[in-house]
Design a protein around this motif. Structure first.
Motif, PDB file in Angstrom:
ATOM      1  N   GLY A  29      50.896  17.920  59.271  1.00 51.42           N
ATOM      2  CA  GLY A  29      49.723  17.525  60.050  1.00 51.42           C
ATOM      3  C   GLY A  29      48.901  18.692  60.567  1.00 51.42           C
ATOM      4  N   ASN A  30      49.159  19.880  60.087  1.00 52.81           N
ATOM      5  CA  ASN A  30      48.442  21.064  60.576  1.00 52.81           C
ATOM      6  C   ASN A  30      47.709  21.727  59.404  1.00 52.81           C
ATOM      7  N   ASP A  31      46.463  21.335  59.226  1.00 56.17           N
ATOM      8  CA  ASP A  31      45.697  21.833  58.070  1.00 56.17           C
ATOM      9  C   ASP A  31      45.573  23.354  58.058  1.00 56.17           C
ATOM     10  N   ALA A  32      45.383  23.926  59.230  1.00 60.38           N
ATOM     11  CA  ALA A  32      45.215  25.390  59.293  1.00 60.38           C
ATOM     12  C   ALA A  32      46.498  26.081  58.827  1.00 60.38           C
ATOM     13  N   ALA A  33      47.639  25.544  59.246  1.00 58.79           N
ATOM     14  CA  ALA A  33      48.920  26.141  58.835  1.00 58.79           C
ATOM     15  C   ALA A  33      49.148  25.948  57.336  1.00 58.79           C
ATOM     16  N   ILE A  34      48.758  24.783  56.832  1.00 59.68           N
ATOM     17  CA  ILE A  34      48.894  24.527  55.388  1.00 59.68           C
ATOM     18  C   ILE A  34      48.018  25.512  54.602  1.00 59.68           C
ATOM     19  N   ASP A  35      46.791  25.698  55.077  1.00 55.97           N
ATOM     20  CA  ASP A  35      45.874  26.622  54.393  1.00 55.97           C
ATOM     21  C   ASP A  35      46.437  28.045  54.377  1.00 55.97           C
ATOM     22  N   ALA A  36      47.004  28.449  55.513  1.00 53.64           N
ATOM     23  CA  ALA A  36      47.569  29.811  55.596  1.00 53.64           C
ATOM     24  C   ALA A  36      48.756  29.944  54.643  1.00 53.64           C
ATOM     25  N   PHE A  37      49.565  28.897  54.596  1.00 46.90           N
ATOM     26  CA  PHE A  37      50.733  28.878  53.690  1.00 46.90           C
ATOM     27  C   PHE A  37      50.272  29.020  52.231  1.00 46.90           C
ATOM     28  N   LEU A  38      49.261  28.226  51.871  1.00 47.15           N
ATOM     29  CA  LEU A  38      48.779  28.247  50.484  1.00 47.15           C
ATOM     30  C   LEU A  38      48.096  29.570  50.147  1.00 47.15           C
ATOM     31  N   LYS A  39      47.398  30.148  51.133  1.00 48.35           N
ATOM     32  CA  LYS A  39      46.711  31.419  50.873  1.00 48.35           C
ATOM     33  C   LYS A  39      47.733  32.531  50.608  1.00 48.35           C
ATOM     34  N   ALA A  40      48.779  32.544  51.404  1.00 49.78           N
ATOM     35  CA  ALA A  40      49.818  33.575  51.202  1.00 49.78           C
ATOM     36  C   ALA A  40      50.451  33.422  49.821  1.00 49.78           C
ATOM     37  N   ALA A  41      50.706  32.177  49.428  1.00 50.77           N
ATOM     38  CA  ALA A  41      51.316  31.928  48.110  1.00 50.77           C
ATOM     39  C   ALA A  41      50.348  32.322  46.988  1.00 50.77           C
ATOM     40  N   ALA A  42      49.068  31.956  47.166  1.00 52.70           N
ATOM     41  CA  ALA A  42      48.070  32.273  46.129  1.00 52.70           C
ATOM     42  C   ALA A  42      47.867  33.784  46.007  1.00 52.70           C
ATOM     43  N   ASP A  43      47.923  34.472  47.141  1.00 49.86           N
ATOM     44  CA  ASP A  43      47.807  35.940  47.102  1.00 49.86           C
ATOM     45  C   ASP A  43      48.946  36.531  46.263  1.00 49.86           C
ATOM     46  N   GLU A  44      50.128  35.985  46.445  1.00 45.11           N
ATOM     47  CA  GLU A  44      51.283  36.469  45.665  1.00 45.11           C
ATOM     48  C   GLU A  44      51.068  36.184  44.176  1.00 45.11           C
ATOM     49  N   THR A  45      50.565  34.987  43.869  1.00 41.06           N
ATOM     50  CA  THR A  45      50.296  34.629  42.468  1.00 41.06           C
ATOM     51  C   THR A  45      49.299  35.618  41.854  1.00 41.06           C
ATOM     52  N   ASN A  46      48.222  35.886  42.590  1.00 43.08           N
ATOM     53  CA  ASN A  46      47.204  36.808  42.065  1.00 43.08           C
ATOM     54  C   ASN A  46      47.749  38.229  41.905  1.00 43.08           C
ATOM     55  N   THR A  47      48.623  38.622  42.816  1.00 45.23           N
ATOM     56  CA  THR A  47      49.232  39.962  42.701  1.00 45.23           C
ATOM     57  C   THR A  47      50.039  40.059  41.405  1.00 45.23           C
ATOM     58  N   ILE A  48      50.790  39.013  41.096  1.00 43.74           N
ATOM     59  CA  ILE A  48      51.585  39.010  39.856  1.00 43.74           C
ATOM     60  C   ILE A  48      50.650  39.084  38.645  1.00 43.74           C
ATOM     61  N   LEU A  49      49.579  38.279  38.687  1.00 39.71           N
ATOM     62  CA  LEU A  49      48.632  38.271  37.564  1.00 39.71           C
ATOM     63  C   LEU A  49      47.981  39.646  37.392  1.00 39.71           C
ATOM     64  N   LYS A  50      47.652  40.280  38.525  1.00 44.62           N
ATOM     65  CA  LYS A  50      47.036  41.615  38.458  1.00 44.62           C
ATOM     66  C   LYS A  50      48.015  42.615  37.852  1.00 44.62           C
ATOM     67  N   ARG A  51      49.244  42.576  38.317  1.00 47.42           N
ATOM     68  CA  ARG A  51      50.249  43.527  37.836  1.00 47.42           C
ATOM     69  C   ARG A  51      50.418  43.426  36.328  1.00 47.42           C
ATOM     70  N   GLU A  52      50.324  42.218  35.803  1.00 51.74           N
ATOM     71  CA  GLU A  52      50.528  42.016  34.365  1.00 51.74           C
ATOM     72  C   GLU A  52      49.229  42.089  33.571  1.00 51.74           C
ATOM     73  N   GLY A  53      48.126  42.364  34.257  1.00 52.28           N
ATOM     74  CA  GLY A  53      46.846  42.526  33.567  1.00 52.28           C
ATOM     75  C   GLY A  53      46.184  41.226  33.157  1.00 52.28           C
ATOM     76  N   PHE A  54      46.518  40.125  33.826  1.00 53.99           N
ATOM     77  CA  PHE A  54      45.931  38.830  33.464  1.00 53.99           C
ATOM     78  C   PHE A  54      44.936  38.322  34.502  1.00 53.99           C
ATOM     79  N   TYR A  55      44.774  39.050  35.587  1.00 50.43           N
ATOM     80  CA  TYR A  55      43.948  38.517  36.679  1.00 50.43           C
ATOM     81  C   TYR A  55      42.461  38.695  36.405  1.00 50.43           C
ATOM     82  N   GLY A  56      41.706  37.654  36.736  1.00 51.27           N
ATOM     83  CA  GLY A  56      40.255  37.724  36.706  1.00 51.27           C
ATOM     84  C   GLY A  56      39.731  36.948  37.902  1.00 51.27           C
ATOM     85  N   ALA A  57      38.760  37.504  38.600  1.00 49.96           N
ATOM     86  CA  ALA A  57      38.254  36.824  39.805  1.00 49.96           C
ATOM     87  C   ALA A  57      37.652  35.472  39.444  1.00 49.96           C
ATOM     88  N   PRO A  58      37.789  34.476  40.317  1.00 46.30           N
ATOM     89  CA  PRO A  58      37.247  33.138  40.000  1.00 46.30           C
ATOM     90  C   PRO A  58      35.720  33.137  39.919  1.00 46.30           C
TER      91      PRO A  58
END
Lengths: 298, 439
Positions: B410-439
């Motif tokens: 029931g806490n949208d702000a907390a959910i957003d923060a949770f998802l942002k942290a996870a997405a940042d990790e995903t993008n870091t992995i993609l960058k490390r492997e040379g697959f990242y491109g900005a949306p």
């Protein structure tokens, strides 16, 4: 004389050569190769393995999954050690006390069976014991008015389940080795102590335990090393269970396998292996030192 | 030479004949084991234990066509199968025929997997046999590397008796309906604890399955764990779709308690009548037929679309003769009769489209939802990029904790923060492997 000694040394080297060759091939070389790989970036299929220095180690220090695996493994290893050694000592003393009775063989076998039984069926049996809905453990707790516990799902309880399974398996081996140690203690020591009026507890405390120190050192080292290497116990108890819920207790070996063969980061997994090796070496050294210091003091 | 030999007469015609006979006999004896030596053996590796009878059935047919070839079918659990492929492919020790999902691409790109032979390429490239999506799923840069066999595709399985008792006349149509239905379907004990879950969600377990299931639900809201743009990838779940999806999990687990983590889940719970509905692939139909043949259930397409994970057969062997035989086996596995048998007896959906499956679908209407879906139904698959496994595994580890975190409910702000942290990790992995491109 000198030439005789030299030819003796030569014969010893020739005789040992096959064993040393095998040992170097299956032990030393893989360790050296792991150390080398930990400094490289390798994805298992590429012929290129660029040298990246300590970058893998740096990344590991900030990797939440690795740190969780390290924490879980350390807790499990020390908990298994803390449970196994006292329990094994007590059980070995009890069995040794019944030495010569008709049931002595049965006791030894019953205690040792968990160590030799195949791990996966044993873990599956424990999985049933811990099952929140159908498991006998919750049923038993319910008889005493304790609410059913999500043993395999709760993050803390899931670690406890792994500890129980590992300790259950380790204790049989420890008991067997300790019994052998106890039977090698000279009876004259006990006879002399009895003449001095020592009771059973004093015999155990002041003769059996100090005399067992080398054996206890061996058992402790083996238990700690094998506990740091746990994998299948955590895997079978919780992971990939589509029907039954289960919290995957992340341990170091599991994390290494995942990084090697699912994420294809062999260099990174090798860095984890190097850290595990270092931990085990340090702890083994500490145990040796601890026991040696105490032996010297006593 | 002894004196006796020295004075012996020279060998006459009979002696020569005898020697010739002996030589012929020796040659015959030496040649006798040749048929056995000529016996070829092909090995097939599979990661789906339920497929063993299928492969053995095809092997029996293959034996009739090639009596001098034996096929050894070696099936182990999927995770172990992935490991043995990862170990064996670089060392050239893989089986002659292997089953792979998206990971074939990395082996093909590294030159460890040869392209399909002419016959297999022609078969796969024929649009009469396969849709483009399926053809692309076994190809790299337009070159065919394997023969498609079956696919994992998800639908809703629901218990019709439980639905009727809850006054529900049909399956949920929207994702919002899923939560409403789950509330109505949940059975509870006197203390209010759920005893039969309204909707079985994947909340635990190892590997990347948790994130895969999250992605399937998020696809209904228009989100994706990773999305492609100009050949590069980025995380696409720290947004409204991701929030709605995670919120729905939290609503069901923490707020409405229609399911609890310690309950039996998935196909096992469904077969045991311990859940009213869940989302899964077609193999469940075969599983239910074996474990709970009397279970009253039906299937329905998901609101917007489904994941499709194609599985194909590949031939890494370098020996030309063995490779030709192996490709022949993969084509035989795709014979209409075998594919109908696969659907009927195992339950996995064959990829070949010019085969009449109507007999099986008529006899087992649960397959209907897999083949007859709305026109605008959209499909997605796991991207053919190396770090996808790591992305999903790390996201899964976060989600497993997130699903139980009351601070997120029931806490949208907390959910957003949770998802942002996870997405940042995903993008870091993609960058490390040379697959990242900005949306």
């Amino acid at each position: 004389m000198r030439s005789g000694a030299r030819s003796g040394l030569g014969f010893a080297l020739v005789a040992l050569a096959p064993v040393l060759t095998i040992y170097a091939t299956v032990r030393i070389y893989p360790i050296a190769e792991t150390l080398r790989l930990s400094l490289h970036n390798w994805n298992i299929i590429s012929p290129r393995k660029p040298f990246i220095g300590l970058a893998n180690f740096e990344e590991l220090m900030g990797d939440a999954l690795f740190l969780e695996a390290l924490r879980n493994t350390t807790i499990i290893a020390f908990a298994v050690l803390a449970i196994t050694i006292p329990a094994a000592l007590a059980l070995a003393a009890l069995i040794n006390h019944r030495y010569g009775s008709r049931l002595a063989g049965f006791y030894e076998t019953a205690i040792f069976i968990p160590h030799v039984v195949s791990l996966v069926p044993a873990a599956l049996a424990w999985k049933w014991v811990f099952d929140a809905k159908l498991g006998p453990l919750n049923w038993l707790l319910g008889r005493f008015g304790v609410a059913a516990q999500p043993w395999l799902y709760d993050p803390v309880l899931a670690v406890i389940c792994v500890i129980v399974l590992c300790a259950w398996q380790a204790v049989g081996y420890a008991v067997l080795i300790l019994i052998v140690g106890m039977r090698n203690i000279s009876p004259s020591l006990y006879e002399a102590a009895r003449l001095d009026g020592a009771n059973s507890w004093q015999l155990f405390r002041f003769i059996t335990t100090p005399q067992l120190k080398p054996v206890l050192l061996y058992v402790s080292v083996v238990t700690l090393i094998s506990s740091f290497n746990i994998y299948a116990q955590a895997f079978v108890l919780a992971s990939d269970s589509q029907g039954a819920p289960g919290k995957l207790v992340r341990v170091l070996v599991l994390d290494m396998l995942e990084n090697s063969f699912r994420n294809y980061r062999v260099g990174y997994a090798a860095a984890e292996a190097v850290i595990l090796l270092a931990i085990v070496l340090v702890l083994t050294g500490a145990q040796f030192r601890l026991f040696r210091d105490r032996s010297a003091a006593s | 030479m002894s004196a006796r030999d020295a004075f012996a007469p020279p060998p006459g015609p009979s002696a020569t004949r005898r020697r010739a006979l002996c030589a012929a006999l020796a040659a015959t004896l030496m040649a006798a084991p040749l048929p056995a030596l000529a016996q070829q053996k092909l090995t097939l590796w599979s990661g789906w234990t339920e497929l063993k009878p299928f492969y053995e059935r095809v092997a029996a047919q293959f034996k009739k066509k090639h009596p001098d070839v034996d096929i050894s079918v070696e099936v182990i659990a999927l995770r172990e199968h992935e490991k043995r492929i990862a170990l064996a492919m670089p060392s050239g020790a893989a089986a002659d025929i292997i089953e792979m999902q998206v990971e074939y691409g990395r082996y093909a790109e590294a030159g460890l997997l040869p392209p399909a032979n002419a016959a297999a390429t022609a078969f796969v490239s024929d649009p009469k046999h396969f849709d483009k999506f399926v053809q692309d799923a076994v190809s790299v840069s337009g070159k065919v590397y394997g023969v498609p066999l079956f696919r994992g595709q998800t639908v809703l399985f629901y218990n019709t008796d439980m639905f009727a008792k809850a006054g529900l006349s049909g399956p949920p149509k929207t994702m919002e309906d899923y939560t409403t239905y789950a509330e109505k379907l949940t059975q509870r004990d006197s203390a209010g604890k759920p005893t039969v879950s309204g909707w079985s969600l994947r909340l635990s377990g190892g590997g990347m399955g948790i994130a895969e299931k999250f992605w399937i639900n998020m696809h209904q809201y228009g989100g994706a764990v990773v999305r492609e743009k100009n050949g590069k990838w980025f995380a696409d779940y720290a947004n409204e779709a991701g929030r709605k999806t995670l919120k729905q999990y939290l609503d069901n687990v923490i707020v409405k308690k229609t399911v609890s983590p310690e309950m039996k889940a998935d196909a096992e719970a469904f077969s045991l009548g311990q859940t009213a509905m869940f989302i899964r692939e077609s193999w469940v139909i075969g599983d239910i037929a074996k474990k709970a043949p009397g279970l009253p259930y039906a299937t329905a397409p998901l609101p917007k679309g489904s994941i499709v994970i194609p599985v194909g057969l590949y031939v890494p062997t370098k020996d030309a003769k063995k490779a030709a035989l192996a490709w022949d086996y993969t084509l035989m596995a795709n014979e209409p009769e075998n594919l109908v048998w696969l659907l009927d007896n195992v339950g996995w959906l064959p990829n070949r489209k010019d085969v009449d499956y109507s007999g099986v679908i008529k006899a087992k209407p649960a397959f209907e939802a897999f083949v007859n879906y709305p026109k605008d139904h959209s499909f997605f698959t796991l991207p053919f990029i190396t770090p996808v496994s790591e992305v999903l595994t790390r996201l899964a580890a976060r989600l497993e904790k997130g699903y139980l975190d009351p601070a997120l409910a029931g806490n949208d702000a907390a959910i957003d923060a949770f998802l942002k942290a996870a997405a940042d990790e995903t993008n870091t992995i993609l960058k490390r492997e040379g697959f990242y491109g900005a949306p």
